[in-house]
Design a protein around this motif. Structure first.
Motif, mmCIF file in Angstrom:
data_model
loop_
_atom_site.group_PDB
_atom_site.id
_atom_site.type_symbol
_atom_site.label_atom_id
_atom_site.label_comp_id
_atom_site.label_asym_id
_atom_site.label_seq_id
_atom_site.Cartn_x
_atom_site.Cartn_y
_atom_site.Cartn_z
ATOM 1 N N ASP A 495 5.260 8.594 13.783
ATOM 2 C CA ASP A 495 5.747 7.830 12.879
ATOM 3 C C ASP A 495 5.013 8.026 11.576
ATOM 4 O OD1 ASP A 495 7.746 7.258 14.504
ATOM 5 O OD2 ASP A 495 7.335 5.135 14.869
ATOM 6 N N ILE A 496 3.751 7.949 11.579
ATOM 7 C CA ILE A 496 2.804 7.824 10.381
ATOM 8 C C ILE A 496 2.890 9.203 9.900
ATOM 9 C CG2 ILE A 496 0.423 7.680 9.693
ATOM 10 C CD1 ILE A 496 0.192 5.469 11.710
ATOM 11 N N TYR A 497 2.998 10.333 10.554
ATOM 12 C CA TYR A 497 2.992 11.550 10.025
ATOM 13 C C TYR A 497 4.297 11.819 9.337
ATOM 14 C CZ TYR A 497 -0.958 13.677 12.352
ATOM 15 O OH TYR A 497 -2.430 14.055 12.959
ATOM 16 N N THR A 498 5.355 11.325 9.825
ATOM 17 C CA THR A 498 6.822 11.169 9.089
ATOM 18 C C THR A 498 6.646 10.468 7.711
ATOM 19 O OG1 THR A 498 7.864 11.467 11.185
ATOM 20 C CG2 THR A 498 8.939 10.400 9.236
ATOM 21 N N GLU A 499 5.959 9.366 7.796
ATOM 22 C CA GLU A 499 5.456 8.552 6.250
ATOM 23 C C GLU A 499 4.866 9.485 5.387
ATOM 24 O OE1 GLU A 499 6.539 4.688 5.774
ATOM 25 O OE2 GLU A 499 7.795 6.497 5.988
ATOM 26 N N LEU A 500 3.708 10.020 6.177
ATOM 27 C CA LEU A 500 2.914 11.170 5.149
ATOM 28 C C LEU A 500 3.665 12.286 4.499
ATOM 29 C CD1 LEU A 500 -0.408 11.128 6.738
ATOM 30 C CD2 LEU A 500 0.144 9.867 4.882
ATOM 31 N N GLU A 501 4.510 12.747 5.322
ATOM 32 C CA GLU A 501 5.407 13.950 4.673
ATOM 33 C C GLU A 501 6.495 13.255 3.628
ATOM 34 O OE1 GLU A 501 7.915 17.825 6.146
ATOM 35 O OE2 GLU A 501 7.458 16.361 7.744
ATOM 36 N N ASP A 502 6.818 12.195 3.819
ATOM 37 C CA ASP A 502 7.969 11.527 2.804
ATOM 38 C C ASP A 502 7.199 10.872 1.681
ATOM 39 O OD1 ASP A 502 9.938 12.087 4.527
ATOM 40 O OD2 ASP A 502 10.196 10.067 5.414
ATOM 41 N N ILE A 503 5.848 10.705 1.678
ATOM 42 C CA ILE A 503 5.201 9.945 0.574
ATOM 43 C C ILE A 503 4.258 10.967 -0.234
ATOM 44 C CG2 ILE A 503 3.479 8.185 0.075
ATOM 45 C CD1 ILE A 503 4.666 6.601 2.388
ATOM 46 N N LEU A 528 2.204 2.706 2.656
ATOM 47 C CA LEU A 528 0.982 3.309 3.157
ATOM 48 C C LEU A 528 0.246 1.927 3.601
ATOM 49 C CD1 LEU A 528 0.331 6.063 0.643
ATOM 50 C CD2 LEU A 528 0.822 6.468 3.105
ATOM 51 N N LEU A 529 0.309 0.873 3.016
ATOM 52 C CA LEU A 529 -0.348 -0.124 3.221
ATOM 53 C C LEU A 529 -0.037 -0.552 4.920
ATOM 54 C CD1 LEU A 529 -2.243 -2.903 2.892
ATOM 55 C CD2 LEU A 529 -0.530 -3.687 1.807
ATOM 56 N N VAL A 530 1.476 -0.553 5.139
ATOM 57 C CA VAL A 530 1.906 -0.963 6.631
ATOM 58 C C VAL A 530 1.236 0.291 7.661
ATOM 59 C CG1 VAL A 530 3.955 -1.022 8.008
ATOM 60 C CG2 VAL A 530 3.944 -2.162 5.631
ATOM 61 N N CYS A 531 1.136 1.385 7.231
ATOM 62 C CA CYS A 531 0.543 2.466 8.078
ATOM 63 C C CYS A 531 -0.855 2.008 8.442
ATOM 64 C CB CYS A 531 0.608 3.613 7.343
ATOM 65 S SG CYS A 531 2.475 4.568 7.194
ATOM 66 N N GLY A 532 -1.706 1.651 7.620
ATOM 67 C CA GLY A 532 -2.994 1.312 7.596
ATOM 68 C C GLY A 532 -3.173 0.005 8.550
ATOM 69 N N GLU A 533 -2.298 -0.993 8.186
ATOM 70 C CA GLU A 533 -2.315 -2.118 9.313
ATOM 71 C C GLU A 533 -2.063 -1.808 10.695
ATOM 72 O OE1 GLU A 533 0.509 -4.635 7.130
ATOM 73 O OE2 GLU A 533 -1.040 -5.208 5.721
ATOM 74 N N GLN A 534 -0.922 -1.042 10.800
ATOM 75 C CA GLN A 534 -0.442 -0.483 12.190
ATOM 76 C C GLN A 534 -1.594 0.221 12.805
ATOM 77 O OE1 GLN A 534 3.007 1.715 11.056
ATOM 78 N NE2 GLN A 534 4.454 0.119 11.690
ATOM 79 N N LEU A 535 -2.142 0.947 11.983
ATOM 80 C CA LEU A 535 -3.477 1.734 12.859
ATOM 81 C C LEU A 535 -4.728 0.937 13.265
ATOM 82 C CD1 LEU A 535 -3.510 4.863 10.477
ATOM 83 C CD2 LEU A 535 -3.050 4.916 12.798
#
Length: 603
Positions: A495-503, A528-535
């Motif tokens: 899911d984070i890779y999907t976000e990176l491709e979109d951002i 990206l802040l949400v991605c960081g919190e999930q990680l």
């Protein structure tokens, strides 16, 4: 076509063929060809079959009993016991079954490796990256199956969509002999078939083929990998320091004229290509180099980077830069056909000479690499909304119409100018490659720096598969990559890779991306802040193994860099330049502190 299933496979129910059971092998291995490549591929097959099953697969001396045959189709077709073996050529390969015999056959010696690795992948193996140390053993997956079955549903014959599937060393900021050998071992697993090395990148002496060739040639040759050498460097074969420093003094007329009307020794000024003696000297020197380097299959013949061309009357009378470039390349190609007939000459369509010549026909034996260096990654290469991409696509189509030789794409799917920003673009690459294949492009390439391979690892893994079959299911590749590398955290990272491709290609410091509104940058930063919190939460999970948690920290570094980049864009849009500079300085410090993690290459 990326892959073909023979008609016999259509509609058949898979038949499990028991290869081994409880540590005992049911099959033996027959190496049909006497070459080193076939022998090495057979040993690789036996090694992985043993890891899969715990069984030792012994050698066979012929097509008797239950046998797995490894070799070329041409060789096995001549065997009296072989039945109905199809014709295979070049990089195509086949996985066949005749009676109790399984055939792993290549159309060439190189594609024997592809047949072996494909067979092993159908048994559950996966190789997602070179065996770089920062992967900590997660570069591949080999399951343990005491009852090892090959599920046969008909013959498989595969051939690549692109003939040239190349990895470039280029600047060589992080390459060394150890990681180059790791890269070479991975190339047939990913079905890349050419390694490209500079003669001497920018004359710095670090990224230089001669520094590595002694150690690399045996490993490249035993895998059948093509060796391509050259790069930016007419000046490698004609420069002022030659002939004990006398060349410029003795022949100033051979050197390019600068804007002041002076013959210049500056290596970035192209020599006087209208001077027949200078061209003859250059070609003779190239011939000497190739004579001393007989391992080279493809020779790259490029002008200096950021070059300026001679402005003397005779040179300008030859026409545009594109015309002069094509004339010189064709003359060198003609020379090499006689002196080094087994070497293919390669040149670029790049920078000042992206357009095809109007009045000169480039020799069709030349391999042309088309370089869309200023490609805008917010749009596909064929989309009209981007002026850069529109211009490149129009130039490329004109090359396709006017040039009868092979054209390959010098891609920027991992770009030095990104400064290790995680521009992860698997779906974007697929759309480009489908287009390239449909218009008749013959090759694709990418840079291969180990130093930030973890950041671009998904791009590299997916590109290797797309270069073989652009219509492969990319989401399945992403799932396999993430499962191998991140285990139970695979879905999260996917899911984070999907976000990176979109951002990243829209909202970070990627060259030629259009400015966005403040609201857009705020939204990118928040995501990206949400991605960081999930990680962060996943990394703290004690149920995950330590290696997976360390890999999640690497992904967190990638996301943190993207967030810092988007934030600097946001702050700059607000006019808070000083704060934006502070964020950039802090990120630079983080990059330097983590320069050996496989995520960043400090610049």
């Amino acid at each position: 076509m990326g892959w073909i299933v023979c008609s016999g496979a259509l509609g058949l129910k898979a038949q499990p063929i028991r290869l081994a059971s409880d540590g005992a092998a049911n099959y033996r291995i027959f190496t049909a060809d006497s070459s080193r490549i076939a022998s090495e591929a057979s040993e690789e097959l036996k090694k992985y079959l043993a890891q899969l099953s715990g069984a030792v697969f012994a050698d066979s001396d012929g097509l008797t009993g239950r046998t797995i045959v490894v070799g070329t189709a041409l060789t096995i077709k001549q065997h009296p016991a072989a039945i109905d073996i199809p014709l295979l050529t070049h990089d195509s390969y086949g996985l066949l079954k005749r009676g109790h015999t399984i055939y792993l056959l290549g159309g060439s010696e190189r594609s024997i490796w592809y047949a072996v690795y494909d067979f092993l992948s159908r048994l559950g193996c996966r190789w997602i990256a070179p065996e770089f140390t920062f992967y900590e053993g997660k570069d591949k997956y080999v399951p343990v199956r005491p009852r090892l079955d090959y599920r046969y549903a008909g013959d498989i014959i595969e051939q690549p969509a692109f003939n040239y599937r190349k990895l470039y060393i280029e600047e060589g900021l992080s390459h060394n002999v150890e990681n180059l050998l790791q890269l070479i071992r991975w190339m047939p697993q990913a079905r890349f078939n050419v390694l490209v090395a500079p003669i001497d990148y920018q004359g710095h002496g670090r990224a230089q083929w001669d520094n590595w060739r002694q150690q690399l040639i045996p490993e490249l040759k035993k895998r059948g990998i093509g060796i391509e050498v050259g790069g930016h460097g007419y000046q490698n074969f004609l420069h002022a320091g030659m002939e004990d420093g006398r060349l410029y003094t003795d022949h100033p007329e051979w050197f390019g004229m600068d804007q002041n009307g002076h013959r210049s020794a500056d290596p970035h000024i192209v020599f006087c290509t209208s001077n027949a003696e200078a061209v003859a000297y250059l070609n003779h020197r190239i011939g000497e180099y190739l004579d001393a380097h007989p391992e080279i299959d493809i020779f790259d013949f490029w002008p200096p980077d950021n070059e300026k061309w001679c402005i003397c009357e005779r040179c300008e009378a030859l026409g545009t830069v594109t015309e002069r470039h094509a004339l010189l390349v064709s003359e060198t190609a003609s020379y090499l056909k006689n002196r080094c007939p087994d070497v293919k000459l390669e040149c670029l369509a790049y920078h000042h000479y992206t357009e095809p010549p109007q009045h000169t026909t480039l020799d069709n034996s030349v391999l042309l690499d088309f370089c869309p260096i200023n490609q805008q990654f917010e749009y596909q290469i064929y989309e009209q909304e981007s002026e850069n991409n529109k211009r490149y696509n129009e130039s490329l189509r004109r090359w396709m119409d006017s040039f009868g030789g092979d054209i390959s794409i010098y891609s920027y799917y991992r770009k030095y100018a990104w400064r290790s920003l995680p521009n992860v673009i698997p779906h974007y690459m697929q759309r480009d490659l489908i287009y390239y294949r449909d218009i008749g492009i013959k090759g694709i390439s990418v840079y291969s720096e180990p130093g930030d391979w973890f950041t671009f690892g998904l791009n590299h893994y997916v590109l290797g598969n797309l270069a073989w079959n652009p219509r492969i299911h990319v989401d399945s590749l992403i799932q396999g990559y993430c499962t191998t590398l991140y285990g139970e955290a695979a879905d999260l990272v996917g899911d984070i890779y999907t976000e990176l491709e979109d951002i990243v290609r829209f909202g970070c410091n990627i060259p030629f991306s259009a400015p966005k509104t403040m609201a857009a940058y705020e939204a990118y930063t928040a995501r990206l802040l949400v991605c960081g919190e999930q990680l962060e939460a996943a990394t703290a999970n004690p149920d995950l193994d330590l290696i997976t948690r360390r890999h999640l920290k690497r992904v967190a570094l990638m996301v943190g860099y993207a967030k810092a980049s988007a934030r600097t864009k946001l702050l700059s849009t607000r006019g808070a330049v000083e704060e934006a500079n502070r964020v950039a300085r802090e990120m630079k410090q983080t990059i330097n502190e983590n320069k050996h993690a496989g995520v960043f290459i400090p610049r």
